[in-house]
Structure formats: structure tokens, C-alpha cells
Design a protein around this motif. Structure first.
Motif, PDB file in Angstrom:
ATOM      1  N   PHE A 108       0.836  -1.199   0.000  1.00 40.88           N
ATOM      2  CA  PHE A 108       0.000   0.000   0.000  1.00 40.88           C
ATOM      3  C   PHE A 108       0.876   1.258   0.000  1.00 40.88           C
ATOM      4  O   PHE A 108       0.675   2.169  -0.792  1.00 40.88           O
ATOM      5  CB  PHE A 108      -0.919  -0.029   1.218  1.00 40.88           C
ATOM      6  CG  PHE A 108      -1.896   1.117   1.310  1.00 40.88           C
ATOM      7  CD1 PHE A 108      -3.183   0.989   0.816  1.00 40.88           C
ATOM      8  CD2 PHE A 108      -1.529   2.320   1.907  1.00 40.88           C
ATOM      9  CE1 PHE A 108      -4.088   2.051   0.897  1.00 40.88           C
ATOM     10  CE2 PHE A 108      -2.419   3.376   1.990  1.00 40.88           C
ATOM     11  CZ  PHE A 108      -3.706   3.238   1.491  1.00 40.88           C
ATOM     12  N   TYR A 109       1.841   1.320   0.897  1.00 41.21           N
ATOM     13  CA  TYR A 109       2.735   2.478   0.958  1.00 41.21           C
ATOM     14  C   TYR A 109       3.941   2.322   0.023  1.00 41.21           C
ATOM     15  O   TYR A 109       4.493   3.328  -0.424  1.00 41.21           O
ATOM     16  CB  TYR A 109       3.201   2.711   2.398  1.00 41.21           C
ATOM     17  CG  TYR A 109       2.136   3.375   3.237  1.00 41.21           C
ATOM     18  CD1 TYR A 109       1.913   4.735   3.164  1.00 41.21           C
ATOM     19  CD2 TYR A 109       1.321   2.622   4.081  1.00 41.21           C
ATOM     20  CE1 TYR A 109       0.919   5.348   3.922  1.00 41.21           C
ATOM     21  CE2 TYR A 109       0.325   3.216   4.842  1.00 41.21           C
ATOM     22  CZ  TYR A 109       0.124   4.581   4.758  1.00 41.21           C
ATOM     23  OH  TYR A 109      -0.870   5.187   5.495  1.00 41.21           O
ATOM     24  N   THR A 114      -5.139  -4.070   9.749  1.00 43.35           N
ATOM     25  CA  THR A 114      -5.027  -2.675   9.336  1.00 43.35           C
ATOM     26  C   THR A 114      -5.395  -2.571   7.872  1.00 43.35           C
ATOM     27  O   THR A 114      -5.467  -3.591   7.163  1.00 43.35           O
ATOM     28  CB  THR A 114      -3.605  -2.149   9.571  1.00 43.35           C
ATOM     29  OG1 THR A 114      -3.507  -0.796   9.119  1.00 43.35           O
ATOM     30  CG2 THR A 114      -2.562  -2.993   8.847  1.00 43.35           C
ATOM     31  N   TYR A 115      -5.621  -1.364   7.403  1.00 46.95           N
ATOM     32  CA  TYR A 115      -6.089  -1.187   6.030  1.00 46.95           C
ATOM     33  C   TYR A 115      -5.073  -1.634   4.983  1.00 46.95           C
ATOM     34  O   TYR A 115      -5.417  -1.800   3.816  1.00 46.95           O
ATOM     35  CB  TYR A 115      -6.503   0.264   5.785  1.00 46.95           C
ATOM     36  CG  TYR A 115      -5.459   1.311   6.118  1.00 46.95           C
ATOM     37  CD1 TYR A 115      -4.487   1.695   5.205  1.00 46.95           C
ATOM     38  CD2 TYR A 115      -5.469   1.933   7.361  1.00 46.95           C
ATOM     39  CE1 TYR A 115      -3.542   2.659   5.519  1.00 46.95           C
ATOM     40  CE2 TYR A 115      -4.528   2.890   7.687  1.00 46.95           C
ATOM     41  CZ  TYR A 115      -3.571   3.255   6.758  1.00 46.95           C
ATOM     42  OH  TYR A 115      -2.627   4.217   7.076  1.00 46.95           O
ATOM     43  N   THR A 116      -3.832  -1.857   5.371  1.00 47.38           N
ATOM     44  CA  THR A 116      -2.861  -2.417   4.432  1.00 47.38           C
ATOM     45  C   THR A 116      -2.853  -3.940   4.457  1.00 47.38           C
ATOM     46  O   THR A 116      -2.339  -4.574   3.537  1.00 47.38           O
ATOM     47  CB  THR A 116      -1.439  -1.907   4.737  1.00 47.38           C
ATOM     48  OG1 THR A 116      -1.011  -2.416   6.006  1.00 47.38           O
ATOM     49  CG2 THR A 116      -1.393  -0.390   4.751  1.00 47.38           C
ATOM     50  N   ASP A 117      -3.414  -4.533   5.512  1.00 44.75           N
ATOM     51  CA  ASP A 117      -3.472  -5.989   5.638  1.00 44.75           C
ATOM     52  C   ASP A 117      -4.450  -6.348   6.751  1.00 44.75           C
ATOM     53  O   ASP A 117      -4.088  -6.352   7.931  1.00 44.75           O
ATOM     54  CB  ASP A 117      -2.086  -6.568   5.943  1.00 44.75           C
ATOM     55  CG  ASP A 117      -2.083  -8.083   6.048  1.00 44.75           C
ATOM     56  OD1 ASP A 117      -3.153  -8.705   5.852  1.00 44.75           O
ATOM     57  OD2 ASP A 117      -1.016  -8.663   6.346  1.00 44.75           O
ATOM     58  N   TRP A 118      -5.694  -6.638   6.379  1.00 46.05           N
ATOM     59  CA  TRP A 118      -6.715  -6.913   7.379  1.00 46.05           C
ATOM     60  C   TRP A 118      -6.483  -8.247   8.090  1.00 46.05           C
ATOM     61  O   TRP A 118      -7.074  -8.501   9.138  1.00 46.05           O
ATOM     62  CB  TRP A 118      -8.104  -6.901   6.739  1.00 46.05           C
ATOM     63  CG  TRP A 118      -8.534  -5.535   6.326  1.00 46.05           C
ATOM     64  CD1 TRP A 118      -8.781  -5.095   5.063  1.00 46.05           C
ATOM     65  CD2 TRP A 118      -8.770  -4.408   7.180  1.00 46.05           C
ATOM     66  NE1 TRP A 118      -9.138  -3.767   5.078  1.00 46.05           N
ATOM     67  CE2 TRP A 118      -9.144  -3.319   6.359  1.00 46.05           C
ATOM     68  CE3 TRP A 118      -8.683  -4.209   8.563  1.00 46.05           C
ATOM     69  CZ2 TRP A 118      -9.440  -2.056   6.873  1.00 46.05           C
ATOM     70  CZ3 TRP A 118      -8.978  -2.948   9.083  1.00 46.05           C
ATOM     71  CH2 TRP A 118      -9.357  -1.902   8.242  1.00 46.05           C
ATOM     72  N   GLU A 119      -5.612  -9.092   7.569  1.00 45.00           N
ATOM     73  CA  GLU A 119      -5.337 -10.386   8.191  1.00 45.00           C
ATOM     74  C   GLU A 119      -4.143 -10.329   9.136  1.00 45.00           C
ATOM     75  O   GLU A 119      -3.838 -11.329   9.801  1.00 45.00           O
ATOM     76  CB  GLU A 119      -5.078 -11.436   7.106  1.00 45.00           C
ATOM     77  CG  GLU A 119      -6.216 -11.609   6.101  1.00 45.00           C
ATOM     78  CD  GLU A 119      -7.517 -11.965   6.780  1.00 45.00           C
ATOM     79  OE1 GLU A 119      -7.493 -12.804   7.705  1.00 45.00           O
ATOM     80  OE2 GLU A 119      -8.560 -11.403   6.389  1.00 45.00           O
TER      81      GLU A 119
END
Length: 281
Positions: A35-36, A203-208
Motif C-alpha cells: 500500500f505504501y 489494518t487497512y494495508t493488511d486486514w489479516e
């Protein structure tokens, strides 16, 4: 959106601490995420959204810029690449500020051109190194973490030099009324006066991603609240643009087109993001 329960009166310090712990823990996840994409950013990729650059990119050149709630600093440093003379980033998460400092240092940017400060937004006037800035910038996903929008607006006004301006890009408050599954039904109160608390891992970059600090609190600020707070702080609204796209699939009914997420062409649209510019006379 998780179910919510109003916090007890005067609960802001505890809720702020819960939010800070949540953000602190997620900094390493964000740094490692696609994401970033920090490696691409180091190589020159722009972290800003195209509409932000179109709206004020030319106005930033040669000016000082303060970024409130800067997180890991990619947006802050992108404004430097777009010609800002000096940038200062502020965030309440010390790990995020450390990451931003490391990123700037790795790019060979010295502290005279890019400085990052750990502080609460409401303490920014005493925390930042300069008395006034030509531009104050707040990027997407920031205002929902603040409990007092009028105090935020007063802080912005206090930090602006005469003739300077605030630029704000945010998710539209109207979109949070809609159901997560389709974005077609109104299921939440636009005028909700209280914070909502929830538990959410990942988190919004990795919900798992496994996470321990999962408690959070957010606040809904209506468009009227935001614009009125800026007016009360003495700022003059130059523009308010509403956008029919967002940056991620917040509803099941959205589809990706042209690098952003929109409703299908055969569906009625609602505003999903907005941007505004407000000047200090």
C-alpha cells in the motif's frame, strides 16, 4: 463498520491513548506494505493523489508547509518534491515520526528542509519549530481521529501566516452513512454526536495481520461542522470540491476505474471524497 457504543463524558484522554497504541503498532506493517510501497517512494514515486497536485501543486512551490497528522511522512516529503521550500510533519505516534525521519535521512534530506515532530495536533502550536506556515495540509483519513473539530480549526488558523492557506483532502462524511456491503442503503446517522468505539484487528494495508492493540475510537464531523469551524476560526473558504471517487473499495458496490474506486456507471452517485482550500486573510 463495527457496532458502536458512546464513550463516557470526558473520555478523550483514554480514547486518544487507545488510538495512539493502535497506530504505533501498525507503523511496521505499513512500512512493509505494498500500500505504501516505501521502496518505490524512495525511487521517486509520488505519494500524493492526482487531484491534490492539480488543485494546489502550483501554490506550494517555494513555500513552507506544515502537515498535521503526517503518519510516516510520505505525503509530507512528496510536497517537498513538488517544490515546497521546507516541510514540517507532525504526528502523535512516535514510531511513525521516527519512520518519517529515517525516510527523509535515507533520501539525503536534511532537517532544515524536512523536520518531523511527535505531538498531539491540539498541542501543535507549541510543538512545531516555526510560528507560522504558508500552507497547512491535512491528508485523507485524519479528521475522524479528532474529537474537537473547532479546536482543530483554531489550531490550523493559529499556525497559518497571513495570506497562507489550509488545504484539506478527506473522505466525505456522507459516505459513512452507507452500508458496507453495497453502499446503497443509509444505515448510520450522519449527525451522530458521540464517538464510536470498536475493536478491529489488522489494518487497512493488511486486514489479516495479527495485532494486539485493536481498540479504536472515531468521530463523525459533518460538512457543516467542518466548514463552520474554519469560518469561526477566521479562515475564508476558497473552494470546496466534492468527488465521486474514493481511494479503496469501502463498499462492495464500488469498482476500480482510472486508478480510483467509483460506483458503477448505471448507479446514482454520492460524494465519496472532498477537498477544500481556506485562506487566512
Amino acid at each position: 463498520m463495527p457496532s458502536t457504543t458512546p464513550p463516557a463524558p470526558g473520555a478523550w484522554p483514554a480514547l486518544r491513548e487507545a488510538n495512539r497504541r493502535r497506530w504505533d503498532e501498525r507503523v511496521p506493517l505499513h512500512l512493509a506494505s505494498d500500500f505504501y510501497n516505501v521502496d518505490s517512494f524512495r525511487a521517486g514515486q509520488d505519494a500524493l493523489r492526482a487531484f491534490e497536485v492539480d488543485e494546489i501543486g502550483a501554490d506550494v512551490a517555494g513555500r513552507s508547509l506544515l502537515h498535521l497528522q503526517c503518519h510516516i511522512g510520505t505525503d509530507t516529503l512528496s510536497w517537498l518534491r513538488h517544490g515546497a521550500a521546507r516541510v514540517v510533519g507532525l504526528d502523535f505516534s512516535e514510531p511513525a515520526v521516527d519512520a518519517a525521519r529515517d525516510l527523509a535521512a535515507g533520501l539525503g534530506i536534511d532537517r532544515d528542509r524536512a523536520l518531523f515532530v511527535a505531538s498531539d495536533v491540539y498541542d501543535a502550536v507549541s510543538a512545531v519549530p516555526d510560528k507560522a506556515y504558508d500552507v497547512v495540509y491535512t491528508g485523507v483519513g485524519a479528521l475522524c481521529w479528532l474529537h474537537d473539530i473547532r479546536a482543530w480549526a483554531d489550531t490550523v488558523a493559529a499556525l497559518l501566516a497571513p495570506g497562507g492557506f489550509l488545504y484539506l483532502a478527506e473522505f466525505h462524511p456522507a459516505c459513512w452513512m452507507l452500508d458496507d456491503e453495497t453502499g446503497s442503503r443509509v444505515v448510520r446517522d450522519y449527525f451522530a454526536p458521540d464517538a464510536f468505539e470498536y475493536e478491529s484487528s489488522g489494518t487497512y494495508t493488511d486486514w489479516e495481520a495479527p495485532t494486539a492493540h485493536n481498540r479504536a475510537a472515531e468521530w463523525q464531523h459533518t460538512m457543516g461542522d467542518i466548514v463552520s469551524a474554519l469560518a469561526s476560526a477566521g479562515l475564508r473558504l476558497d473552494f470546496l470540491h466534492e468527488h465521486d471517487f474514493t481511494l479503496f473499495g469501502m463498499f462492495g458496490g464500488l469498482e476500480e476505474r482510472d486508478g480510483v474506486c467509483r460506483f458503477p456507471a448505471d448507479r446514482p452517485r454520492v460524494p465519496l471524497m472532498y477537498s477544500l482550500k481556506a485562506t487566512k486573510p
